[in-house]
Design a protein around this motif. Structure first.
Motif, mmCIF file in Angstrom:
data_model
loop_
_atom_site.group_PDB
_atom_site.id
_atom_site.type_symbol
_atom_site.label_atom_id
_atom_site.label_comp_id
_atom_site.label_asym_id
_atom_site.label_seq_id
_atom_site.Cartn_x
_atom_site.Cartn_y
_atom_site.Cartn_z
ATOM 1 N N ARG A 6 0.822 -1.202 0.000
ATOM 2 C CA ARG A 6 0.000 0.000 0.000
ATOM 3 C C ARG A 6 0.863 1.262 0.000
ATOM 4 O O ARG A 6 0.489 2.279 -0.612
ATOM 5 N N VAL A 7 1.997 1.232 0.670
ATOM 6 C CA VAL A 7 2.886 2.395 0.664
ATOM 7 C C VAL A 7 3.390 2.664 -0.750
ATOM 8 O O VAL A 7 3.377 3.803 -1.235
ATOM 9 N N VAL A 8 3.836 1.618 -1.444
ATOM 10 C CA VAL A 8 4.312 1.785 -2.818
ATOM 11 C C VAL A 8 3.170 2.239 -3.715
ATOM 12 O O VAL A 8 3.330 3.127 -4.570
ATOM 13 N N GLN A 9 2.003 1.657 -3.531
ATOM 14 C CA GLN A 9 0.839 2.040 -4.347
ATOM 15 C C GLN A 9 0.504 3.509 -4.166
ATOM 16 O O GLN A 9 0.306 4.245 -5.149
ATOM 17 N N ARG B 224 6.703 18.124 -5.001
ATOM 18 C CA ARG B 224 5.456 18.244 -4.225
ATOM 19 C C ARG B 224 5.690 18.958 -2.893
ATOM 20 O O ARG B 224 5.305 18.510 -1.831
ATOM 21 N N GLY B 225 6.401 20.076 -2.968
ATOM 22 C CA GLY B 225 6.808 20.745 -1.737
ATOM 23 C C GLY B 225 5.704 21.000 -0.751
ATOM 24 O O GLY B 225 5.861 20.810 0.434
ATOM 25 N N GLY B 226 4.564 21.444 -1.197
ATOM 26 C CA GLY B 226 3.511 21.814 -0.245
ATOM 27 C C GLY B 226 2.534 20.732 0.045
ATOM 28 O O GLY B 226 1.577 20.936 0.766
ATOM 29 N N LYS B 227 2.684 19.553 -0.490
ATOM 30 C CA LYS B 227 1.655 18.518 -0.362
ATOM 31 C C LYS B 227 2.107 17.411 0.571
ATOM 32 O O LYS B 227 1.905 16.248 0.321
ATOM 33 N N THR B 228 2.753 17.782 1.668
ATOM 34 C CA THR B 228 3.230 16.775 2.601
ATOM 35 C C THR B 228 2.241 16.460 3.701
ATOM 36 O O THR B 228 2.492 15.628 4.543
ATOM 37 N N GLY B 229 1.092 17.129 3.681
ATOM 38 C CA GLY B 229 0.131 16.889 4.765
ATOM 39 C C GLY B 229 -1.148 16.254 4.303
ATOM 40 O O GLY B 229 -2.157 16.312 4.990
ATOM 41 N N GLY B 230 -1.172 15.662 3.118
ATOM 42 C CA GLY B 230 -2.397 15.073 2.606
ATOM 43 C C GLY B 230 -2.734 13.770 3.283
ATOM 44 O O GLY B 230 -1.981 13.223 4.080
ATOM 45 N N PHE B 231 -3.935 13.247 2.905
ATOM 46 C CA PHE B 231 -4.380 11.990 3.507
ATOM 47 C C PHE B 231 -3.499 10.825 3.076
ATOM 48 O O PHE B 231 -3.362 9.845 3.807
ATOM 49 N N GLY B 232 -2.925 10.900 1.872
ATOM 50 C CA GLY B 232 -2.083 9.804 1.408
ATOM 51 C C GLY B 232 -0.865 9.606 2.281
ATOM 52 O O GLY B 232 -0.580 8.492 2.747
ATOM 53 N N LEU B 233 -0.111 10.688 2.529
ATOM 54 C CA LEU B 233 1.065 10.584 3.387
ATOM 55 C C LEU B 233 0.674 10.200 4.819
ATOM 56 O O LEU B 233 1.367 9.412 5.467
ATOM 57 N N LEU B 234 -0.436 10.755 5.304
ATOM 58 C CA LEU B 234 -0.888 10.395 6.642
ATOM 59 C C LEU B 234 -1.214 8.907 6.732
ATOM 60 O O LEU B 234 -0.846 8.232 7.707
ATOM 61 N N GLY B 235 -1.891 8.381 5.701
ATOM 62 C CA GLY B 235 -2.192 6.950 5.705
ATOM 63 C C GLY B 235 -0.942 6.100 5.672
ATOM 64 O O GLY B 235 -0.851 5.062 6.347
ATOM 65 N N MET B 236 0.076 6.521 4.880
ATOM 66 C CA MET B 236 1.328 5.760 4.838
ATOM 67 C C MET B 236 2.015 5.772 6.202
ATOM 68 O O MET B 236 2.520 4.746 6.673
ATOM 69 N N LYS B 237 2.055 6.935 6.838
ATOM 70 C CA LYS B 237 2.673 7.020 8.170
ATOM 71 C C LYS B 237 1.959 6.103 9.160
ATOM 72 O O LYS B 237 2.599 5.422 9.957
#
Length: 397
Positions: A306-309, A346-359
């Protein structure tokens, strides 16, 4: 009145009936507020008890019962346990002092006749010992049972308090479990839907652009959209099957197709298929496996997939990249996946749901997660999952 009628006077003579009733009323009336003012009632009844015996009223039984209840009640209801203890001790000492006065008076008076005495002890000595023993039993019983009533009530309150705490804790745990389950469902839905929809959107746009000029290419793009839609539907059915399975009384209640989809959850073996799907969008993706492949826990494999996806989905949607690399590393005691690209970062897009889900996925397994712009250009996502040590005798690759 009954004592007068029987002639059973405790002290051989008695005051008038009116005075006797007044003494009994005074001794028992204060017991009506014994729970509200336990120490005051104890002191008043103790003083009245001595005064009634000094006055030599006809009956000694009812005053004794009132004194017993007053001592018991002070031990059972007084919240200040130090005052409860020492007030009862003081009253009992006072009662024994009064008993001592009575025994002295009894001993200095002319000895009564004990015509029917037949025991081994001297009748006078036996009378003294009987009086002391009876009073000890009387006062110590009132003291002991009062403490027992206090301890019993306290244990009952503690049990009720703990039961309430347990109920609240269970409610909090239930609410926490519901929230965690909602987060898990939202994360899975995001991982399943976002990737496939992104691919479908890109392929549909490509088909629209070449629809009038290159029918074969448009046909291939639409075929990819169709295949991706089927895959997305299968993944969604698998997720719904898991949800139904959790609510079902037994496994037979869940649809077999959903259970099969759940059993075939994607893992590390499906990474090449994921890379091919990303390549179908026109992105050049390289895939490399480093180290000796080995079996890893199913949960770890699914989370790594899922992280790679999600990382590839972000590359396709946001990065504007032309090239990406997917690396799978089998390390000592860990499995690591890394996705890099040469896009905008993607400098400003580090707080989206995708990154949160990966974390969150990585944190569940106690792993490490890194995401951020690369030093030269592009973006890097790296996740390391603890997955057991490498078998002994195998070297580093």
């Amino acid at each position: 009145m009954l004592v007068n009628s029987m002639g059973a006077f405790a002290f051989g003579r008695a005051p008038t009936l009116t005075e006797q009733l007044a003494w009994v009323a005074a001794l028992t009336a204060t017991l009506a507020v014994r729970r509200r003012y336990p120490l005051a009632v104890l002191l008043v009844v103790g003083a009245l008890f001595i005064a009634a015996q000094h006055r030599q009223i006809a009956d000694n039984f009812m005053p004794s019962v009132a004194l017993f209840l007053a001592i018991y009640n002070a031990g059972a209801w007084e919240p200040n346990r130090v005052l409860a203890r020492w007030s009862r001790v003081a009253v009992i000492v006072a009662m024994f002092a009064w008993l001592g006065v009575g025994l002295v008076s009894f001993l200095v008076a002319p000895a009564p006749e004990f015509a029917d005495a037949a025991g081994p002890l001297d009748p006078l000595l036996a009378s003294v010992l009987y009086g002391i023993g009876l009073n000890l039993l009387f006062y110590l019983s009132a003291y002991f049972f009062g403490d027992m009533a206090w301890l019993s009530a306290r244990r009952q309150v503690e049990l009720e308090h703990r039961a309430e705490q347990l109920r609240r804790s269970q409610e909090q745990n239930t609410r926490g479990a519901i929230v965690a389950e909602r987060v898990r469902i939202a994360r899975d839905l995001h991982d399943v839907v976002a990737h496939h929809v992104s691919v479908m959107g890109i392929q549909a746009a490509a088909a629209r652009r070449v629809l009038d000029t290159d029918h074969e290419l448009a046909r291939a793009a639409l075929r990819t959209v169709e295949d991706t839609a089927r895959t997305a539907i299968g993944d969604l059915r698998g997720l719904l099957g898991v949800l139904r399975e959790e609510d079902a009384p037994n496994a037979e209640d869940a649809p077999s197709a959903d259970l099969d989809a759940h059993r075939s959850s994607p893992g590390l073996d499906q990474l090449p298929d994921l890379v091919e799907t990303a390549r179908s969008t026109g992105l050049r993706v390289e895939h490399g496996v480093y180290g000796e492949p080995r079996a890893v826990p199913e949960g770890v494999a699914l989370s790594a997939y899922r992280v790679v996806q999600e990382a590839l989905t972000n590359v396709v949607k946001h990065a504007g990249a032309r090239r990406a690399e997917v690396r799978l590393r089998y390390l000592d005691g860990a499995v690591e996946v890394e996705v890099t690209d040469d896009g905008r970062g993607r400098g400003g897009k580090t707080g989206g749901f995708g990154l949160l889900g990966m974390k969150e996925r990585v944190a569940v397994h106690g792993g490490r997660f890194e995401a951020g712009p690369r030093r030269d250009a592009g973006y890097r996502v790296r996740a390391s999952f603890p997955a057991g040590a490498r078998p002994a005798g195998e070297g580093e690759r």
